[in-house]
Scaffold this motif. Structure first.
Motif, mmCIF file in Angstrom:
data_model
loop_
_atom_site.group_PDB
_atom_site.id
_atom_site.type_symbol
_atom_site.label_atom_id
_atom_site.label_comp_id
_atom_site.label_asym_id
_atom_site.label_seq_id
_atom_site.Cartn_x
_atom_site.Cartn_y
_atom_site.Cartn_z
ATOM 1 N N GLN A 135 1.141 -1.185 -0.235
ATOM 2 C CA GLN A 135 -0.017 0.082 0.064
ATOM 3 C C GLN A 135 0.947 1.183 -0.421
ATOM 4 O O GLN A 135 1.911 1.310 0.986
ATOM 5 C CB GLN A 135 -0.834 0.183 1.252
ATOM 6 N N PHE A 136 0.506 2.392 -1.123
ATOM 7 C CA PHE A 136 1.216 3.789 -0.407
ATOM 8 C C PHE A 136 -0.023 4.360 0.639
ATOM 9 O O PHE A 136 -0.641 4.638 0.186
ATOM 10 C CB PHE A 136 1.217 4.899 -1.971
ATOM 11 N N VAL A 137 0.908 4.576 0.679
ATOM 12 C CA VAL A 137 0.570 5.216 2.935
ATOM 13 C C VAL A 137 0.536 7.158 2.618
ATOM 14 O O VAL A 137 1.332 7.752 2.135
ATOM 15 C CB VAL A 137 1.049 5.579 3.499
ATOM 16 N N PHE A 138 -0.573 7.684 1.938
ATOM 17 C CA PHE A 138 -1.021 9.217 2.203
ATOM 18 C C PHE A 138 -0.540 10.232 3.309
ATOM 19 O O PHE A 138 -0.282 10.847 3.521
ATOM 20 C CB PHE A 138 -1.947 9.373 0.912
ATOM 21 N N ASP A 139 -1.494 9.312 4.390
ATOM 22 C CA ASP A 139 -1.862 9.951 5.463
ATOM 23 C C ASP A 139 -2.442 8.665 6.150
ATOM 24 O O ASP A 139 -3.476 8.463 6.585
ATOM 25 C CB ASP A 139 -2.909 10.907 5.030
ATOM 26 N N GLU A 140 -1.484 8.754 7.251
ATOM 27 C CA GLU A 140 -1.178 7.699 8.187
ATOM 28 C C GLU A 140 -1.650 7.935 9.182
ATOM 29 O O GLU A 140 -2.953 7.238 9.142
ATOM 30 C CB GLU A 140 0.141 7.149 8.735
#
Length: 216
Positions: A135-140
């Motif tokens: 997964q690409f984490v944009f805003d954890e």
């Protein structure tokens, strides 16, 4: 294909870390045409590759600087470690986009960036993101994520950040005319699934509403 995209992708094709164009060049790759002159070349990379990226750029004779905020940067060398959460700029040769000046802090410089448009392959910015399991984490904190297979797309063999993520980053810059122009040109070409993801995440980021919220 834009000459700078070709030069940058050729240089990075042998890099021992995962990367993708982001910013304006990612949108160009999505549309497969040049929308406008860009100020710099932004490259999306992941935090777990930070040390590898620093070594790769220094070994290839680039000067590396870590952004420290308030117009300051910290030069990095073989003996340096880059701090997590800090983006870095890399400069090669006689670069006309940026100048550096002494600051009152030891080991730190002021920098001035000139918005004249990049015309030579002499400047790169690495923008660091987090990566979860596939997964690409944009805003954890807000749990905004995208499957890597959807977050990083390809134009031929050139990777770029998906337009819905690139626009989500740009959504905080609506006062900049070029950001709205990018949205107007890109949004109609996104798939229904991309538009739905984008709108859902806009609602999370801006619960009071956002002017780019146009669907559903």
């Amino acid at each position: 294909m834009d000459r700078l995209i070709t030069e940058a992708s050729k240089f990075l094709s042998g890099a021992p870390f995962r990367w993708a164009f982001c910013g304006g060049y990612a949108l160009d790759l999505f549309l497969d045409r040049t929308m406008r002159i860009h100020g710099d070349i932004d490259i999306c990379v992941f935090e777990n590759d930070r040390d590898t990226i620093l070594r790769y750029m220094l070994q290839n004779n680039w000067r590396v600087y870590e952004f420290r905020g308030q117009g300051k940067v910290r030069p990095l060398d073989d003996a340096s470690a880059s701090d997590a959460g800090r983006n870095i700029m890399c400069v090669k040769g006689e670069c006309d986009l940026v100048k550096f000046y002494p600051s009152e802090d030891a080991g730190v410089l002021y920098h001035e960036f000139f918005h004249i448009g990049i015309r030579s392959f002499h400047y790169l910015e690495f923008l660091f993101s987090k990566k979860g399991k596939n997964q690409f984490v944009f805003d954890e904190e807000k749990d905004i994520r995208r499957d890597l297979s959807k977050a990083i797309l390809f134009n031929g063999d050139i990777p770029y950040l998906a337009p819905e993520i690139a626009l989500l980053y740009k959504s905080s810059q609506v006062e900049r005319g070029e950001s709205y122009s990018d949205f107007e040109q890109i949004y109609p070409h996104m798939s229904d699934e991309q538009k739905e993801w984008f709108s859902q995440k806009l609602d999370i980021l801006y619960p009071g509403g956002h002017q780019w919220r146009v669907c559903g």
